[in-house]
Design an enzyme around this catalytic site. Structure first.
Site, PDB file in Angstrom:
ATOM      1  N   ASP A 168       0.820  -1.215   0.000  1.00 61.00           N
ATOM      2  CA  ASP A 168       0.000   0.000   0.000  1.00 61.00           C
ATOM      3  C   ASP A 168       0.858   1.271   0.000  1.00 61.00           C
ATOM      4  O   ASP A 168       2.004   1.252   0.437  1.00 61.00           O
ATOM      5  CB  ASP A 168      -0.916  -0.019   1.233  1.00 61.00           C
ATOM      6  CG  ASP A 168      -2.056   0.970   1.105  1.00 61.00           C
ATOM      7  OD1 ASP A 168      -2.355   1.404  -0.024  1.00 61.00           O
ATOM      8  OD2 ASP A 168      -2.649   1.315   2.136  1.00 61.00           O
ATOM      9  N   GLY A 169       0.255   2.343  -0.480  1.00 64.01           N
ATOM     10  CA  GLY A 169       0.901   3.657  -0.391  1.00 64.01           C
ATOM     11  C   GLY A 169       1.542   4.125  -1.689  1.00 64.01           C
ATOM     12  O   GLY A 169       2.211   5.161  -1.712  1.00 64.01           O
ATOM     13  N   GLY A 227       0.113   5.384  -4.354  1.00 66.47           N
ATOM     14  CA  GLY A 227      -0.486   6.644  -4.794  1.00 66.47           C
ATOM     15  C   GLY A 227       0.054   7.817  -3.994  1.00 66.47           C
ATOM     16  O   GLY A 227       0.427   8.854  -4.554  1.00 66.47           O
ATOM     17  N   ARG A 228       0.120   7.640  -2.658  1.00 63.76           N
ATOM     18  CA  ARG A 228       0.609   8.734  -1.813  1.00 63.76           C
ATOM     19  C   ARG A 228       2.093   9.028  -2.082  1.00 63.76           C
ATOM     20  O   ARG A 228       2.530  10.160  -2.110  1.00 63.76           O
ATOM     21  CB  ARG A 228       0.399   8.390  -0.330  1.00 63.76           C
ATOM     22  CG  ARG A 228      -0.980   8.772   0.163  1.00 63.76           C
ATOM     23  CD  ARG A 228      -1.346   8.049   1.423  1.00 63.76           C
ATOM     24  NE  ARG A 228      -1.609   6.647   1.148  1.00 63.76           N
ATOM     25  CZ  ARG A 228      -1.647   5.712   2.096  1.00 63.76           C
ATOM     26  NH1 ARG A 228      -1.413   6.022   3.349  1.00 63.76           N
ATOM     27  NH2 ARG A 228      -1.921   4.458   1.771  1.00 63.76           N
ATOM     28  N   SER A 241      -8.226  -5.040   5.121  1.00 64.47           N
ATOM     29  CA  SER A 241      -8.708  -4.822   3.745  1.00 64.47           C
ATOM     30  C   SER A 241      -9.042  -6.112   2.991  1.00 64.47           C
ATOM     31  O   SER A 241      -8.618  -6.294   1.835  1.00 64.47           O
ATOM     32  CB  SER A 241      -7.685  -3.998   2.949  1.00 64.47           C
ATOM     33  OG  SER A 241      -7.502  -2.745   3.532  1.00 64.47           O
ATOM     34  N   HIS A 294       2.793   3.231  -8.813  1.00 67.54           N
ATOM     35  CA  HIS A 294       2.626   1.788  -9.057  1.00 67.54           C
ATOM     36  C   HIS A 294       3.879   1.214  -9.720  1.00 67.54           C
ATOM     37  O   HIS A 294       4.302   0.103  -9.408  1.00 67.54           O
ATOM     38  CB  HIS A 294       1.390   1.541  -9.918  1.00 67.54           C
ATOM     39  CG  HIS A 294       0.109   1.925  -9.224  1.00 67.54           C
ATOM     40  ND1 HIS A 294      -0.172   1.555  -7.929  1.00 67.54           N
ATOM     41  CD2 HIS A 294      -0.958   2.662  -9.630  1.00 67.54           C
ATOM     42  CE1 HIS A 294      -1.348   2.038  -7.577  1.00 67.54           C
ATOM     43  NE2 HIS A 294      -1.848   2.716  -8.588  1.00 67.54           N
ATOM     44  N   LEU A 331      11.471 -20.068  -3.270  1.00 68.42           N
ATOM     45  CA  LEU A 331      10.391 -19.259  -2.693  1.00 68.42           C
ATOM     46  C   LEU A 331       9.077 -19.448  -3.453  1.00 68.42           C
ATOM     47  O   LEU A 331       9.051 -19.365  -4.684  1.00 68.42           O
ATOM     48  CB  LEU A 331      10.796 -17.772  -2.771  1.00 68.42           C
ATOM     49  CG  LEU A 331       9.760 -16.777  -2.267  1.00 68.42           C
ATOM     50  CD1 LEU A 331       9.772 -16.703  -0.737  1.00 68.42           C
ATOM     51  CD2 LEU A 331      10.015 -15.376  -2.841  1.00 68.42           C
ATOM     52  N   SER A 361      -7.149  -5.873  -5.512  1.00 67.91           N
ATOM     53  CA  SER A 361      -8.237  -6.497  -4.754  1.00 67.91           C
ATOM     54  C   SER A 361      -9.527  -6.512  -5.571  1.00 67.91           C
ATOM     55  O   SER A 361      -9.649  -5.813  -6.588  1.00 67.91           O
ATOM     56  CB  SER A 361      -8.472  -5.723  -3.444  1.00 67.91           C
ATOM     57  OG  SER A 361      -9.163  -4.531  -3.721  1.00 67.91           O
TER      58      SER A 361
HETATM   59  C1  FPP Z   1      -2.079   0.128  -3.300  1.00 66.12           C
HETATM   60  O1  FPP Z   1      -1.570   1.440  -3.237  1.00 66.12           O
HETATM   61  C2  FPP Z   1      -1.514  -0.527  -4.461  1.00 66.12           C
HETATM   62  C3  FPP Z   1      -2.214  -1.114  -5.469  1.00 66.12           C
HETATM   63  C4  FPP Z   1      -3.689  -1.161  -5.506  1.00 66.12           C
HETATM   64  C5  FPP Z   1      -1.532  -1.711  -6.623  1.00 66.12           C
HETATM   65  C6  FPP Z   1      -0.351  -2.537  -6.247  1.00 66.12           C
HETATM   66  C7  FPP Z   1       0.436  -2.798  -7.446  1.00 66.12           C
HETATM   67  C8  FPP Z   1       1.792  -2.877  -7.485  1.00 66.12           C
HETATM   68  C9  FPP Z   1       2.666  -2.793  -6.295  1.00 66.12           C
HETATM   69  C10 FPP Z   1       2.541  -3.029  -8.737  1.00 66.12           C
HETATM   70  C11 FPP Z   1       2.027  -4.041  -9.696  1.00 66.12           C
HETATM   71  C12 FPP Z   1       2.047  -5.444  -9.235  1.00 66.12           C
HETATM   72  C13 FPP Z   1       2.773  -6.417  -9.771  1.00 66.12           C
HETATM   73  C14 FPP Z   1       2.515  -7.812  -9.377  1.00 66.12           C
HETATM   74  C15 FPP Z   1       3.845  -6.174 -10.733  1.00 66.12           C
HETATM   75  P1  FPP Z   1      -2.569   2.648  -3.442  1.00 66.12           P
HETATM   76  O2  FPP Z   1      -2.615   2.975  -4.878  1.00 66.12           O
HETATM   77  O3  FPP Z   1      -3.895   2.311  -2.838  1.00 66.12           O
HETATM   78  O4  FPP Z   1      -1.830   3.769  -2.628  1.00 66.12           O
HETATM   79  P2  FPP Z   1      -2.567   4.969  -1.873  1.00 66.12           P
HETATM   80  O5  FPP Z   1      -3.316   4.348  -0.733  1.00 66.12           O
HETATM   81  O6  FPP Z   1      -1.397   5.789  -1.419  1.00 66.12           O
HETATM   82  O7  FPP Z   1      -3.441   5.665  -2.852  1.00 66.12           O
END
Ligand code: FPP
Length: 257
Positions: A36-37, A39-40, A212, A53, A147, A81
C-alpha cells in the site's frame, strides 16, 4: 494512537535492528504483504499515481529477492483487490499492463532464482492476454523448489471463502463429501493458497492499520506489522525490521506460555 503503535513496534525492534541480525531458526515461514501507499508516494513527489505503481513494482522485485535470501518460504503479495475495480479505468488498465510488463521483464530472473509463482484470485475478469501469461508463467515455474510467490490479483478474502463454500457444497450435493467430513483442514484445502495457508507475519506499509479483505482465513494467527513508509520506499532493511519485530513476539495461538 497510530504513533503509539509504531513506537511500540519500534521499541520491539530497536535492540536487534541496530545490527540487523536475525535468528535463522525463527524466520517466518509465510509472509504476506499489502503493498500500500503507491499513490501517496507519487503524490508527495508531484507525480501521477501510475509512477507510484511503477515504483511499487520495482520494490516488489527487490523484496522477492530479499525474502528468498532471508529464508522466507512463502511470500503472498496483494497486487489488486476485488474492490480495486472501483478505481478509474485508466488506473486499472495501468496496473494490469504493469503486471504484464513485470512478468515479461522478470520472468527469466524469477525462473533462474527457482521461484515458484502462483496467481491467486478470480481470473475470470482479467483479460485473455493476462490470463494466458499468468498460466504460462505458472506452468513454467511449477517445478521450482525455491520461494513460493503468490500474487493476489482480483483477490478478496470473503470471495475466496465463499467460493470454497460453494465448491464444497457442490461436492456434498453430489454425494462426494459427507457433512461430517467438512473440517477446518478440508475448508483450507479449497483455498487459493493451499497447502501453504497459514500466514505467520502480515506486513502493511502505507500507515493504514486494517486488513482490507486480505487472507481472512489465513491470517487467523498472523502477527501484524505496520509501517508509515509507503510501499515504494520499502527495502530489504524494512523487511528485516519487520521480521526482527516478529522474532521478539511470543506466539501462543490461544494457549498459555
Ligand atoms: C495500493 O496502493 C496498491 C495497489 C492497488 C496496486 C499494487 C500494485 C503494485 C505494487 C505493482 C504491480 C504489481 C505487480 C505484481 C507487478 P494505493 O494505490 O492504494 O496507494 P494509496 O493508498 O497511497 O493511494
Amino acid at each position: 494512537m497510530l504513533n503509539k503503535l509504531f513506537a511500540t513496534q519500534k521499541r520491539d525492534t530497536d535492540a536487534k535492528s541496530a545490527k540487523l541480525s536475525l535468528d535463522p531458526d525463527n524466520i517466518p515461514h509465510h509472509v504476506a504483504i499489502i503493498m500500500d501507499g503507491n499513490g501517496r508516494w507519487a503524490k508527495r513527489r508531484d507525480l501521477p499515481r501510475s509512477a507510484g505503481h511503477k515504483a511499487g513494482a520495482d520494490t516488489l522485485k527487490k523484496i522477492v529477492a530479499a525474502a528468498g535470501e532471508i529464508g522466507v518460504k512463502v511470500l503472498t503479495v496483494y497486487a489488486f483487490s476485488t474492490e480495486n475495480w472501483k478505481r478509474p479505468d485508466e488506473e486499472v488498465s495501468y496496473i494490469m499492463n504493469l503486471m504484464y510488463t513485470y512478468l515479461e521483464k522478470n520472468f527469466l530472473d524469477l525462473k533462474k532464482n527457482n521461484v515458484c509463482l502462483h496467481f491467486i484470485g478470480d481470473r475470470s475478469r482479467l483479460s485473455d492476454k493476462l490470463q494466458r501469461v499468468f498460466k504460462k508463467a505458472e506452468e513454467d515455474m511449477a517445478g521450482n523448489t525455491g520461494l513460493v510467490l503468490n500474487v493476489a490479483v482480483n483477490y478478496g478474502g470473503r470471495m475466496e471463502i465463499t467460493q470454497a463454500v460453494q465448491n464444497i457444497a457442490r461436492e456434498a450435493a453430489a454425494g462426494k463429501i459427507a457433512v461430517e467430513d467438512i473440517t477446518e483442514d478440508l475448508v483450507g484445502s479449497y483455498l487459493y493458497t493451499a497447502p501453504e495457508n497459514d500466514v505467520d507475519l502480515l506486513i502493511r506499509p502505507g500507515a493504514d492499520t486494517r486488513i482490507s479483505n486480505y487472507l481472512l482465513w489465513q491470517a487467523a494467527y498472523a502477527e501484524f506489522w505496520f509501517t508509515p513508509l509507503c510501499w515504494p520506499d520499502f527495502t530489504k532493511e524494512t523487511l528485516i525490521e519487520a521480521i526482527t519485530s516478529f522474532q521478539a513476539r511470543e506466539r501462543r495461538f490461544g494457549g498459555l506460555k
